[in-house]
Design a protein around this motif. Sequence first.
Motif, PDB file in Angstrom:
ATOM      1  N   ASN A 162      64.140  48.654  15.821  1.00 42.63           N
ATOM      2  CA  ASN A 162      62.927  49.166  15.192  1.00 42.63           C
ATOM      3  C   ASN A 162      62.207  48.096  14.369  1.00 42.63           C
ATOM      4  OD1 ASN A 162      63.223  51.844  16.166  1.00 42.63           O
ATOM      5  ND2 ASN A 162      64.752  52.255  14.591  1.00 42.63           N
ATOM      6  N   LEU A 163      62.681  46.856  14.450  1.00 41.60           N
ATOM      7  CA  LEU A 163      62.079  45.777  13.675  1.00 41.60           C
ATOM      8  C   LEU A 163      60.658  45.512  14.148  1.00 41.60           C
ATOM      9  CD1 LEU A 163      62.941  43.761  11.417  1.00 41.60           C
ATOM     10  CD2 LEU A 163      63.384  42.113  13.238  1.00 41.60           C
ATOM     11  N   VAL A 164      59.723  45.435  13.193  1.00 41.68           N
ATOM     12  CA  VAL A 164      58.309  45.244  13.511  1.00 41.68           C
ATOM     13  C   VAL A 164      57.875  43.805  13.248  1.00 41.68           C
ATOM     14  CG1 VAL A 164      55.951  45.954  12.953  1.00 41.68           C
ATOM     15  CG2 VAL A 164      57.777  47.656  13.057  1.00 41.68           C
ATOM     16  N   GLU A 165      58.364  43.201  12.165  1.00 42.62           N
ATOM     17  CA  GLU A 165      58.008  41.827  11.828  1.00 42.62           C
ATOM     18  C   GLU A 165      59.270  41.018  11.553  1.00 42.62           C
ATOM     19  OE1 GLU A 165      55.273  41.716   8.591  1.00 42.62           O
ATOM     20  OE2 GLU A 165      53.653  42.723   9.695  1.00 42.62           O
ATOM     21  N   PHE A 166      59.308  39.800  12.064  1.00 44.60           N
ATOM     22  CA  PHE A 166      60.441  38.910  11.827  1.00 44.60           C
ATOM     23  C   PHE A 166      59.894  37.544  11.438  1.00 44.60           C
ATOM     24  CE2 PHE A 166      64.161  36.418  13.900  1.00 44.60           C
ATOM     25  CZ  PHE A 166      64.712  36.212  12.642  1.00 44.60           C
ATOM     26  N   MET A 182      65.108  39.650  22.692  1.00 48.01           N
ATOM     27  CA  MET A 182      64.160  40.336  23.563  1.00 48.01           C
ATOM     28  C   MET A 182      64.309  41.856  23.523  1.00 48.01           C
ATOM     29  SD  MET A 182      62.789  37.605  24.257  1.00 48.01           S
ATOM     30  CE  MET A 182      63.371  35.942  23.936  1.00 48.01           C
ATOM     31  N   ASN A 183      65.319  42.345  22.821  1.00 50.53           N
ATOM     32  CA  ASN A 183      65.480  43.798  22.660  1.00 50.53           C
ATOM     33  C   ASN A 183      64.500  44.372  21.643  1.00 50.53           C
ATOM     34  OD1 ASN A 183      67.636  43.700  24.445  1.00 50.53           O
ATOM     35  ND2 ASN A 183      69.175  43.599  22.831  1.00 50.53           N
ATOM     36  N   LEU A 184      63.846  43.503  20.887  1.00 44.51           N
ATOM     37  CA  LEU A 184      62.964  43.953  19.803  1.00 44.51           C
ATOM     38  C   LEU A 184      61.576  44.250  20.361  1.00 44.51           C
ATOM     39  CD1 LEU A 184      64.081  41.397  17.062  1.00 44.51           C
ATOM     40  CD2 LEU A 184      65.112  43.587  17.686  1.00 44.51           C
ATOM     41  N   THR A 185      61.471  45.281  21.149  1.00 52.52           N
ATOM     42  CA  THR A 185      60.236  45.580  21.878  1.00 52.52           C
ATOM     43  C   THR A 185      59.111  46.091  20.984  1.00 52.52           C
ATOM     44  OG1 THR A 185      61.109  47.783  22.408  1.00 52.52           O
ATOM     45  CG2 THR A 185      61.473  46.027  24.017  1.00 52.52           C
ATOM     46  N   ARG A 186      59.404  46.405  19.711  1.00 56.58           N
ATOM     47  CA  ARG A 186      58.368  46.884  18.806  1.00 56.58           C
ATOM     48  C   ARG A 186      57.814  45.765  17.918  1.00 56.58           C
ATOM     49  NH1 ARG A 186      60.418  52.864  16.691  1.00 56.58           N
ATOM     50  NH2 ARG A 186      60.915  53.704  18.754  1.00 56.58           N
ATOM     51  N   LEU A 187      58.269  44.568  18.181  1.00 60.16           N
ATOM     52  CA  LEU A 187      57.876  43.439  17.344  1.00 60.16           C
ATOM     53  C   LEU A 187      56.383  43.149  17.476  1.00 60.16           C
ATOM     54  CD1 LEU A 187      59.792  41.737  15.549  1.00 60.16           C
ATOM     55  CD2 LEU A 187      59.705  39.982  17.311  1.00 60.16           C
ATOM     56  N   THR A 188      55.703  43.034  16.338  1.00 56.18           N
ATOM     57  CA  THR A 188      54.283  42.674  16.329  1.00 56.18           C
ATOM     58  C   THR A 188      54.065  41.260  15.802  1.00 56.18           C
ATOM     59  OG1 THR A 188      53.966  43.588  14.095  1.00 56.18           O
ATOM     60  CG2 THR A 188      53.616  45.078  15.964  1.00 56.18           C
ATOM     61  N   MET A 189      55.018  40.731  15.043  1.00 59.03           N
ATOM     62  CA  MET A 189      54.882  39.396  14.493  1.00 59.03           C
ATOM     63  C   MET A 189      56.212  38.659  14.562  1.00 59.03           C
ATOM     64  SD  MET A 189      55.479  37.282  11.600  1.00 59.03           S
ATOM     65  CE  MET A 189      55.496  38.205  10.072  1.00 59.03           C
ATOM     66  N   LEU A 190      56.195  37.424  15.112  1.00 53.93           N
ATOM     67  CA  LEU A 190      57.384  36.580  15.179  1.00 53.93           C
ATOM     68  C   LEU A 190      57.001  35.191  14.676  1.00 53.93           C
ATOM     69  CD1 LEU A 190      60.317  36.060  16.022  1.00 53.93           C
ATOM     70  CD2 LEU A 190      59.489  35.528  18.316  1.00 53.93           C
ATOM     71  N   ASN A 191      57.539  34.829  13.522  1.00 59.48           N
ATOM     72  CA  ASN A 191      57.218  33.541  12.902  1.00 59.48           C
ATOM     73  C   ASN A 191      58.510  32.789  12.615  1.00 59.48           C
ATOM     74  OD1 ASN A 191      56.257  31.360  11.527  1.00 59.48           O
ATOM     75  ND2 ASN A 191      55.304  32.510   9.867  1.00 59.48           N
ATOM     76  N   LEU A 192      58.772  31.753  13.403  1.00 61.59           N
ATOM     77  CA  LEU A 192      59.963  30.926  13.232  1.00 61.59           C
ATOM     78  C   LEU A 192      59.567  29.460  13.075  1.00 61.59           C
ATOM     79  CD1 LEU A 192      62.236  32.603  15.925  1.00 61.59           C
ATOM     80  CD2 LEU A 192      62.440  32.824  13.448  1.00 61.59           C
TER      81      LEU A 192
END
Length: 242
Positions: A162-166, A182-192
């Motif tokens: 259920n993670l939305v932002e990481f 790739m299981n985080l299908t609800r992700l809207t933001m990924l900043n690494l």
Amino acid sequence: MSNKALRRLDASMNDLNGSIPDELCGLSLESLNLYENQLEGTLPESLVKSLNLYELRLFQNRLIGELPKELGMNSPLESFDVSKNQFSGNIPANLCTKGSLQELYLISNLSTGQIPESLGHCLSLIMVGMMGNQLSGEIPPAFWGLPHVYQKIPDEIGLLENLVEFSGSDNHLTGPLPASLMNLTRLTMLNLANNELSGKIPAEIRSFPMLSYLDLSRNIFSGNIPPELQNLKLNGFNLSNN
């Protein structure tokens, strides 16, 4: 076998149930492995009196309650893993009192509060996993300066469906992106951004149908940019300095 002779107990990967006996924790144990069972109840307070305990692995049970606050104060703990239980409350601040703690895993519990400042001064730490809890506040700044900590994105990240932002930018993360990400299908933001992540950018990144912001800049990724990225509706996109 007499109590004096019992130093190491391994009853892991069985169907043990019930609670951990208080009398067991009162022994002069050096190693206690009860992982992958069906144990319930709380962790006995008497465990803090185990002066020789260097290994405690209780992961994947049904244990509840708070971890004893003095846990580690009297014990030369090296390996501590209570992942996948229902422990709540604060992380004990004394886990590295003896300065020997190398592995610390609290993944998928109900821990709250801040990461203890004392862990930021635990120079012996190599492996740390605390995701899947209810922690708050900032990570102690000294934590990122620990000389031996292997800071990679753990495979267990995929459990947070259920993670939305990481956002894990500006750290010292190493290694490739785990496939479980790739299981985080609800992700809207990924900043690494600004880490030391390596390997190829996986084509499976198309698994993020809701992703609108992607920043993997200032790492050491190599290979081609996956053409699948063009299928994402990104408002922000940065892969520079790789």
